[in-house]
Design a protein around this motif. Structure first.
Motif, PDB file in Angstrom:
ATOM      1  N   ARG A 114       5.786 -17.581  10.007  1.00  0.00           N
ATOM      2  CA  ARG A 114       6.234 -16.208   9.781  1.00  0.00           C
ATOM      3  C   ARG A 114       6.060 -15.884   8.302  1.00  0.00           C
ATOM      4  NH1 ARG A 114      11.474 -14.229  12.965  1.00  0.00           N
ATOM      5  NH2 ARG A 114      10.117 -15.182  14.548  1.00  0.00           N
ATOM      6  N   GLU A 115       5.484 -14.724   8.008  1.00  0.00           N
ATOM      7  CA  GLU A 115       5.215 -14.383   6.623  1.00  0.00           C
ATOM      8  C   GLU A 115       5.824 -13.041   6.245  1.00  0.00           C
ATOM      9  OE1 GLU A 115       1.122 -13.853   5.568  1.00  0.00           O
ATOM     10  OE2 GLU A 115       0.743 -12.336   7.105  1.00  0.00           O
ATOM     11  N   PHE A 116       6.183 -12.942   4.988  1.00  0.00           N
ATOM     12  CA  PHE A 116       6.765 -11.738   4.424  1.00  0.00           C
ATOM     13  C   PHE A 116       5.728 -10.619   4.369  1.00  0.00           C
ATOM     14  CE2 PHE A 116       9.165  -9.067   1.645  1.00  0.00           C
ATOM     15  CZ  PHE A 116       8.304  -8.624   0.650  1.00  0.00           C
ATOM     16  N   VAL A 117       6.168  -9.412   4.707  1.00  0.00           N
ATOM     17  CA  VAL A 117       5.324  -8.234   4.600  1.00  0.00           C
ATOM     18  C   VAL A 117       5.874  -7.285   3.529  1.00  0.00           C
ATOM     19  CG1 VAL A 117       4.420  -6.203   5.803  1.00  0.00           C
ATOM     20  CG2 VAL A 117       4.611  -8.406   7.015  1.00  0.00           C
ATOM     21  N   THR A 118       7.118  -6.869   3.679  1.00  0.00           N
ATOM     22  CA  THR A 118       7.727  -5.932   2.745  1.00  0.00           C
ATOM     23  C   THR A 118       9.235  -5.933   2.921  1.00  0.00           C
ATOM     24  OG1 THR A 118       7.760  -3.608   1.993  1.00  0.00           O
ATOM     25  CG2 THR A 118       7.493  -3.989   4.346  1.00  0.00           C
ATOM     26  N   THR A 119       9.933  -5.417   1.921  1.00  0.00           N
ATOM     27  CA  THR A 119      11.369  -5.295   2.019  1.00  0.00           C
ATOM     28  C   THR A 119      11.832  -4.073   1.232  1.00  0.00           C
ATOM     29  OG1 THR A 119      13.483  -6.465   1.725  1.00  0.00           O
ATOM     30  CG2 THR A 119      11.842  -6.762   0.007  1.00  0.00           C
ATOM     31  N   ILE A 120      12.976  -3.524   1.645  1.00  0.00           N
ATOM     32  CA  ILE A 120      13.597  -2.411   0.932  1.00  0.00           C
ATOM     33  C   ILE A 120      15.064  -2.760   0.728  1.00  0.00           C
ATOM     34  CG2 ILE A 120      14.035  -1.121   3.085  1.00  0.00           C
ATOM     35  CD1 ILE A 120      13.509   1.459   1.437  1.00  0.00           C
ATOM     36  N   SER A 121      15.541  -2.597  -0.504  1.00  0.00           N
ATOM     37  CA  SER A 121      16.917  -2.969  -0.809  1.00  0.00           C
ATOM     38  C   SER A 121      17.880  -1.831  -0.450  1.00  0.00           C
ATOM     39  CB  SER A 121      17.051  -3.298  -2.295  1.00  0.00           C
ATOM     40  OG  SER A 121      17.014  -2.092  -3.058  1.00  0.00           O
ATOM     41  N   GLN A 122      19.174  -2.094  -0.612  1.00  0.00           N
ATOM     42  CA  GLN A 122      20.184  -1.078  -0.352  1.00  0.00           C
ATOM     43  C   GLN A 122      20.018   0.124  -1.278  1.00  0.00           C
ATOM     44  OE1 GLN A 122      20.583  -4.342  -0.579  1.00  0.00           O
ATOM     45  NE2 GLN A 122      22.363  -5.094   0.567  1.00  0.00           N
ATOM     46  N   SER A 123      19.434  -0.092  -2.465  1.00  0.00           N
ATOM     47  CA  SER A 123      19.208   0.992  -3.408  1.00  0.00           C
ATOM     48  C   SER A 123      17.767   1.486  -3.377  1.00  0.00           C
ATOM     49  CB  SER A 123      19.572   0.532  -4.820  1.00  0.00           C
ATOM     50  OG  SER A 123      18.822  -0.605  -5.168  1.00  0.00           O
ATOM     51  N   ASP A 124      17.038   1.119  -2.318  1.00  0.00           N
ATOM     52  CA  ASP A 124      15.678   1.586  -2.059  1.00  0.00           C
ATOM     53  C   ASP A 124      14.623   0.999  -2.993  1.00  0.00           C
ATOM     54  OD1 ASP A 124      16.646   4.906  -0.898  1.00  0.00           O
ATOM     55  OD2 ASP A 124      16.503   2.982   0.149  1.00  0.00           O
ATOM     56  N   TYR A 125      14.943  -0.117  -3.632  1.00  0.00           N
ATOM     57  CA  TYR A 125      13.890  -0.881  -4.314  1.00  0.00           C
ATOM     58  C   TYR A 125      12.988  -1.484  -3.244  1.00  0.00           C
ATOM     59  CZ  TYR A 125      11.625  -4.836  -6.576  1.00  0.00           C
ATOM     60  OH  TYR A 125      10.702  -5.745  -7.016  1.00  0.00           O
ATOM     61  N   THR A 126      11.668  -1.442  -3.466  1.00  0.00           N
ATOM     62  CA  THR A 126      10.735  -1.984  -2.485  1.00  0.00           C
ATOM     63  C   THR A 126       9.862  -3.079  -3.087  1.00  0.00           C
ATOM     64  OG1 THR A 126       9.114  -0.245  -2.970  1.00  0.00           O
ATOM     65  CG2 THR A 126      10.636   0.156  -1.145  1.00  0.00           C
ATOM     66  N   ASP A 127       9.419  -3.964  -2.234  1.00  0.00           N
ATOM     67  CA  ASP A 127       8.541  -5.060  -2.628  1.00  0.00           C
ATOM     68  C   ASP A 127       7.546  -5.275  -1.493  1.00  0.00           C
ATOM     69  OD1 ASP A 127       8.911  -8.646  -3.111  1.00  0.00           O
ATOM     70  OD2 ASP A 127       7.496  -7.256  -4.045  1.00  0.00           O
ATOM     71  N   TYR A 128       6.298  -5.572  -1.837  1.00  0.00           N
ATOM     72  CA  TYR A 128       5.251  -5.735  -0.844  1.00  0.00           C
ATOM     73  C   TYR A 128       4.470  -7.021  -1.083  1.00  0.00           C
ATOM     74  CZ  TYR A 128       5.948  -0.773   0.165  1.00  0.00           C
ATOM     75  OH  TYR A 128       6.486   0.448   0.508  1.00  0.00           O
ATOM     76  N   ALA A 129       4.033  -7.626  -0.001  1.00  0.00           N
ATOM     77  CA  ALA A 129       3.082  -8.714  -0.110  1.00  0.00           C
ATOM     78  C   ALA A 129       1.765  -8.160  -0.638  1.00  0.00           C
ATOM     79  CB  ALA A 129       2.871  -9.369   1.253  1.00  0.00           C
ATOM     80  N   ALA A 130       1.051  -8.992  -1.390  1.00  0.00           N
ATOM     81  CA  ALA A 130      -0.213  -8.544  -1.987  1.00  0.00           C
ATOM     82  C   ALA A 130      -1.210  -8.091  -0.917  1.00  0.00           C
ATOM     83  CB  ALA A 130      -0.803  -9.665  -2.834  1.00  0.00           C
ATOM     84  N   SER A 131      -1.159  -8.738   0.252  1.00  0.00           N
ATOM     85  CA  SER A 131      -2.131  -8.444   1.302  1.00  0.00           C
ATOM     86  C   SER A 131      -1.952  -7.056   1.919  1.00  0.00           C
ATOM     87  CB  SER A 131      -2.037  -9.501   2.404  1.00  0.00           C
ATOM     88  OG  SER A 131      -0.730  -9.514   2.961  1.00  0.00           O
ATOM     89  N   VAL A 132      -0.783  -6.432   1.735  1.00  0.00           N
ATOM     90  CA  VAL A 132      -0.540  -5.122   2.348  1.00  0.00           C
ATOM     91  C   VAL A 132      -0.275  -4.033   1.316  1.00  0.00           C
ATOM     92  CG1 VAL A 132       0.424  -6.295   4.356  1.00  0.00           C
ATOM     93  CG2 VAL A 132       1.976  -5.345   2.640  1.00  0.00           C
ATOM     94  N   LYS A 133      -0.136  -4.398   0.069  1.00  0.00           N
ATOM     95  CA  LYS A 133       0.185  -3.415  -0.960  1.00  0.00           C
ATOM     96  C   LYS A 133      -0.908  -2.355  -1.024  1.00  0.00           C
ATOM     97  CE  LYS A 133       2.355  -3.305  -5.483  1.00  0.00           C
ATOM     98  NZ  LYS A 133       2.800  -4.105  -6.652  1.00  0.00           N
ATOM     99  N   GLY A 134      -0.477  -1.098  -1.042  1.00  0.00           N
ATOM    100  CA  GLY A 134      -1.424   0.012  -1.060  1.00  0.00           C
ATOM    101  C   GLY A 134      -1.823   0.490   0.319  1.00  0.00           C
ATOM    102  N   ARG A 135      -1.524  -0.286   1.352  1.00  0.00           N
ATOM    103  CA  ARG A 135      -1.847   0.109   2.728  1.00  0.00           C
ATOM    104  C   ARG A 135      -0.583   0.355   3.558  1.00  0.00           C
ATOM    105  NH1 ARG A 135      -4.242  -3.360   6.068  1.00  0.00           N
ATOM    106  NH2 ARG A 135      -3.440  -5.245   5.047  1.00  0.00           N
ATOM    107  N   PHE A 136       0.482  -0.393   3.301  1.00  0.00           N
ATOM    108  CA  PHE A 136       1.731  -0.289   4.062  1.00  0.00           C
ATOM    109  C   PHE A 136       2.797   0.359   3.190  1.00  0.00           C
ATOM    110  CE2 PHE A 136       1.146  -4.158   7.141  1.00  0.00           C
ATOM    111  CZ  PHE A 136      -0.114  -3.681   7.479  1.00  0.00           C
ATOM    112  N   THR A 137       3.694   1.117   3.843  1.00  0.00           N
ATOM    113  CA  THR A 137       4.802   1.753   3.139  1.00  0.00           C
ATOM    114  C   THR A 137       6.078   1.590   3.940  1.00  0.00           C
ATOM    115  OG1 THR A 137       3.292   3.432   2.255  1.00  0.00           O
ATOM    116  CG2 THR A 137       5.656   3.891   2.109  1.00  0.00           C
ATOM    117  N   ILE A 138       7.112   1.078   3.294  1.00  0.00           N
ATOM    118  CA  ILE A 138       8.418   0.946   3.934  1.00  0.00           C
ATOM    119  C   ILE A 138       9.299   2.097   3.477  1.00  0.00           C
ATOM    120  CG2 ILE A 138       9.377  -0.562   2.131  1.00  0.00           C
ATOM    121  CD1 ILE A 138      10.881  -2.071   4.360  1.00  0.00           C
ATOM    122  N   SER A 139      10.105   2.613   4.396  1.00  0.00           N
ATOM    123  CA  SER A 139      10.996   3.719   4.046  1.00  0.00           C
ATOM    124  C   SER A 139      12.230   3.669   4.942  1.00  0.00           C
ATOM    125  CB  SER A 139      10.297   5.067   4.191  1.00  0.00           C
ATOM    126  OG  SER A 139       9.912   5.292   5.533  1.00  0.00           O
TER     127      SER A 139
END
Length: 121
Positions: A45-70
């Motif tokens: 299982r691999e990390f894709v993205t996450t959003i914090s309680q304050s809406d900070y976001t982080d993305y795996a390099a493989s999906v950055k620029g293509r995927f958006t979490i909201s």
């Protein structure tokens, strides 16, 4: 306790888009960091993205620029918009809730059942 239900998976051709939903019940999304992870057959299982309680976001390099979490508090749902999909994005996608945004699956307390995404070339 919180319950998570994913939806929105399916089949799409390379270059297409899908939007996954992670619906919370029992608690508001703002109480948790929400992560998206994926698992392809025979792989960890691999990390894709996450959003914090304050809406900070982080993305795996493989999906950055293509995927958006909201997050949509009114619907108590977290979304994963996936654009320009590639065959290597094929996997079961899981959303997870935890108290700290991070890339480690074991740090998330609650998990959905997963939704299949298949991208054909």
């Amino acid at each position: 306790q919180v319950r998570l239900v994913e939806s929105g998976g399916g089949w799409v051709q390379a270059g297409g888009s899908l939007r996954l939903s992670c619906a919370y019940s029992g608690r508001p999304t703002s109480n948790y960091a929400t992560g998206w992870f994926r698992q392809a057959p025979g792989k960890a299982r691999e990390f894709v993205t996450t959003i914090s309680q304050s809406d900070y976001t982080d993305y795996a390099a493989s999906v950055k620029g293509r995927f958006t979490i909201s997050r949509d508090p009114a619907r108590n749902t977290v979304y994963l918009q996936m654009d320009n999909l590639k065959p290597e994005d094929t996997a079961v996608y899981y959303c997870a809730a935890g108290y700290y945004h991070n890339r480690i699956p074991g740090q998330y307390e609650y998990w959905g059942q997963g939704t299949q995404v298949t991208v054909s070339s």
